[in-house]
Design a protein around this motif. Structure first.
Motif, PDB file in Angstrom:
ATOM      1  N   ALA A 114     -22.280  31.239  33.494  1.00  0.00           N
ATOM      2  CA  ALA A 114     -21.350  30.126  33.687  1.00  0.00           C
ATOM      3  C   ALA A 114     -21.427  29.709  35.147  1.00  0.00           C
ATOM      4  O   ALA A 114     -21.167  30.512  36.041  1.00  0.00           O
ATOM      5  N   ASN A 115     -21.806  28.470  35.376  1.00  0.00           N
ATOM      6  CA  ASN A 115     -22.026  27.964  36.733  1.00  0.00           C
ATOM      7  C   ASN A 115     -20.735  27.357  37.284  1.00  0.00           C
ATOM      8  O   ASN A 115     -20.153  26.467  36.648  1.00  0.00           O
ATOM      9  N   PRO A 116     -20.259  27.777  38.477  1.00  0.00           N
ATOM     10  CA  PRO A 116     -19.022  27.225  39.027  1.00  0.00           C
ATOM     11  C   PRO A 116     -19.202  25.871  39.710  1.00  0.00           C
ATOM     12  O   PRO A 116     -18.216  25.236  40.071  1.00  0.00           O
ATOM     13  N   SER A 117     -20.446  25.430  39.895  1.00  0.00           N
ATOM     14  CA  SER A 117     -20.676  24.127  40.530  1.00  0.00           C
ATOM     15  C   SER A 117     -21.933  23.476  39.951  1.00  0.00           C
ATOM     16  O   SER A 117     -22.924  23.274  40.649  1.00  0.00           O
ATOM     17  N   PRO A 118     -21.905  23.150  38.665  1.00  0.00           N
ATOM     18  CA  PRO A 118     -23.101  22.594  38.033  1.00  0.00           C
ATOM     19  C   PRO A 118     -23.357  21.147  38.446  1.00  0.00           C
ATOM     20  O   PRO A 118     -22.429  20.404  38.777  1.00  0.00           O
ATOM     21  N   MET A 119     -24.623  20.773  38.411  1.00  0.00           N
ATOM     22  CA  MET A 119     -24.967  19.370  38.621  1.00  0.00           C
ATOM     23  C   MET A 119     -24.597  18.587  37.364  1.00  0.00           C
ATOM     24  O   MET A 119     -24.622  19.128  36.258  1.00  0.00           O
ATOM     25  N   PHE A 120     -24.256  17.321  37.536  1.00  0.00           N
ATOM     26  CA  PHE A 120     -23.828  16.528  36.382  1.00  0.00           C
ATOM     27  C   PHE A 120     -24.402  15.116  36.369  1.00  0.00           C
ATOM     28  O   PHE A 120     -24.293  14.406  35.366  1.00  0.00           O
ATOM     29  N   ILE A 121     -25.030  14.685  37.462  1.00  0.00           N
ATOM     30  CA  ILE A 121     -25.512  13.304  37.532  1.00  0.00           C
ATOM     31  C   ILE A 121     -26.633  13.055  36.522  1.00  0.00           C
ATOM     32  O   ILE A 121     -26.658  12.022  35.844  1.00  0.00           O
ATOM     33  N   GLY A 122     -27.564  14.012  36.388  1.00  0.00           N
ATOM     34  CA  GLY A 122     -28.623  13.862  35.394  1.00  0.00           C
ATOM     35  C   GLY A 122     -28.060  13.787  33.991  1.00  0.00           C
ATOM     36  O   GLY A 122     -28.523  12.989  33.157  1.00  0.00           O
ATOM     37  N   PHE A 123     -27.031  14.612  33.714  1.00  0.00           N
ATOM     38  CA  PHE A 123     -26.361  14.579  32.410  1.00  0.00           C
ATOM     39  C   PHE A 123     -25.740  13.215  32.165  1.00  0.00           C
ATOM     40  O   PHE A 123     -25.866  12.641  31.066  1.00  0.00           O
ATOM     41  N   GLU A 124     -25.079  12.657  33.183  1.00  0.00           N
ATOM     42  CA  GLU A 124     -24.447  11.349  33.023  1.00  0.00           C
ATOM     43  C   GLU A 124     -25.475  10.265  32.696  1.00  0.00           C
ATOM     44  O   GLU A 124     -25.253   9.421  31.825  1.00  0.00           O
ATOM     45  N   LYS A 125     -26.604  10.307  33.399  1.00  0.00           N
ATOM     46  CA  LYS A 125     -27.634   9.275  33.199  1.00  0.00           C
ATOM     47  C   LYS A 125     -28.228   9.328  31.798  1.00  0.00           C
ATOM     48  O   LYS A 125     -28.475   8.286  31.178  1.00  0.00           O
ATOM     49  N   GLN A 126     -28.464  10.547  31.291  1.00  0.00           N
ATOM     50  CA  GLN A 126     -29.099  10.661  29.975  1.00  0.00           C
ATOM     51  C   GLN A 126     -28.117  10.506  28.824  1.00  0.00           C
ATOM     52  O   GLN A 126     -28.483  10.006  27.760  1.00  0.00           O
ATOM     53  N   SER A 127     -26.865  10.930  29.034  1.00  0.00           N
ATOM     54  CA  SER A 127     -25.902  10.925  27.932  1.00  0.00           C
ATOM     55  C   SER A 127     -25.026   9.682  27.891  1.00  0.00           C
ATOM     56  O   SER A 127     -24.490   9.330  26.835  1.00  0.00           O
ATOM     57  N   GLY A 128     -24.849   9.040  29.051  1.00  0.00           N
ATOM     58  CA  GLY A 128     -23.916   7.917  29.119  1.00  0.00           C
ATOM     59  C   GLY A 128     -22.468   8.357  29.225  1.00  0.00           C
ATOM     60  O   GLY A 128     -21.553   7.530  29.230  1.00  0.00           O
ATOM     61  N   SER A 144     -19.456   9.900  31.386  1.00  0.00           N
ATOM     62  CA  SER A 144     -19.109   9.994  32.803  1.00  0.00           C
ATOM     63  C   SER A 144     -18.351  11.289  33.087  1.00  0.00           C
ATOM     64  O   SER A 144     -17.115  11.315  33.153  1.00  0.00           O
ATOM     65  N   MET A 145     -19.099  12.370  33.281  1.00  0.00           N
ATOM     66  CA  MET A 145     -18.478  13.653  33.586  1.00  0.00           C
ATOM     67  C   MET A 145     -17.699  13.587  34.897  1.00  0.00           C
ATOM     68  O   MET A 145     -16.659  14.228  35.043  1.00  0.00           O
ATOM     69  N   SER A 146     -18.200  12.814  35.851  1.00  0.00           N
ATOM     70  CA  SER A 146     -17.505  12.696  37.139  1.00  0.00           C
ATOM     71  C   SER A 146     -16.104  12.109  36.958  1.00  0.00           C
ATOM     72  O   SER A 146     -15.162  12.514  37.653  1.00  0.00           O
TER      73      SER A 146
END
Length: 305
Positions: free
Chosen positions: A277-291, A293-295
């Motif tokens: 379990a990552n306490p500071s995962p990246m999310f921008i790539g996820f947002e771009k591919q999934s649409g 907005s995790m942010s």
């Protein structure tokens, strides 16, 4: 009320959260920890339990007025040097600075931490993290941690396929082969550093994001042992099984995580095995591919009362 992002100016993830907060018309600031104590001032009174920060931009903030902190990355303190020992002037200065920052990290004072010091400490001790998660009743792969070559060879023979990776992290996962164990340099390497050997679960990579009460899972299709080094890896948003949703929330709570990405391997019979379990995962790539907005979800959680 103020909101703090702990991170660095060149980190697009830190800046995205900072700018999203500002777009919500709240007072939000970036704090680079290596600016303390040269450019950032800290004050604290154990008598009344409150203190203050004066940021490098000159803004003064009472600690009790900090509504939420998003911890993207920690960059040490101004005089920190891994070569400095405690007895040197530089070493003492770094210890003093860290003692002040950790006091703030532990205080809470009504501040919502995403995530706090405890979460990052648990992430650093990954064998302990695995043990805690297994004790929750969550499946984990067969795992060995250490530097005893005989034991490593034993678990290698026992498992159909296995991978190896650093205990702490910082390097990618590789498949373990007999040639790794036969090489003359392996004992010298183990004398410098222990390793993690883990059962390779045939199946697919699943990542489950948890932010507050939100749970979102994706499947990552990759032919490599470590999807993070696969530029061709594809992600697909999937439904999270109720059992996994429940386990993900329990894992987050156990590891002091208000925001995390949990990595699993799902085998061919749809059983999920916890990896980390990552306490500071990246999310921008996820947002771009999934649409998705995790942010915005993170900012929503920071702003919740």
């Amino acid at each position: 009320m103020a909101y703090i992002v702990i991170g660095q100016l060149h980190d697009e993830h830190a800046l995205k959260i900072l700018n999203k907060l500002k777009a919500r018309n709240v007072d939000a600031y970036l704090l680079q920890t290596h600016d303390f104590p040269r450019k950032v001032k800290f004050s604290f009174s154990p008598n009344d339990g409150d203190g203050s920060l004066t940021l490098s931009c000159g803004t003064f903030i009472n600690l009790s007025d900090i509504k939420a902190v998003f911890w993207r990355s920690f960059s040490g303190v101004s005089d920190e040097d891994t070569r400095a020992t405690f007895m040197t002037e530089q070493g003492v200065a770094a210890k003093d600075s860290m003692a002040c920052l950790r006091t703030w990290f532990y205080l809470k004072n009504g501040t919502k931490w995403i995530n706090g010091w405890e979460a990052f400490q648990h992430h650093q001790e990954k064998p302990y993290q695995l043990q805690k998660i297994k004790n929750l009743g969550v499946k984990i792969p067969q795992t060995y941690v250490g530097n005893n070559l005989k034991d490593i060879k034993d678990i290698y023979k026992k498992l159909d396929q296995s991978i190896f990776k650093p205990v702490y992290g910082g390097a990618h996962t590789e498949m373990l082969t007999g040639s790794h164990l036969e090489a003359g340099r392996v004992e010298a390497a183990l004398a410098k550093s222990p390793i993690t050997v883990q059962e390779f679960i045939l199946g697919t990579n699943i990542r489950t994001y948890v932010v507050g009460e939100r749970v979102i899972s994706i499947e990552l299709k990759s032919e490599l042992a470590d999807f993070r080094v696969d530029d061709d890896a594809k992600l697909f948003v999937i439904d999270t099984p109720e059992l996994i949703k429940d386990q993900a929330k329990k894992i987050a709570k156990e590891l002091y995580l208000n925001w995390t990405a949990i990595d699993w391997r799902r085998d061919k019979s749809s059983e999920y095995y916890f990896l980390e379990a990552n306490p500071s995962p990246m999310f921008i790539g996820f947002e771009k591919q999934s649409g998705i907005s995790m942010s915005d979800y993170i900012v929503d959680y920071m702003l919740e009362h």
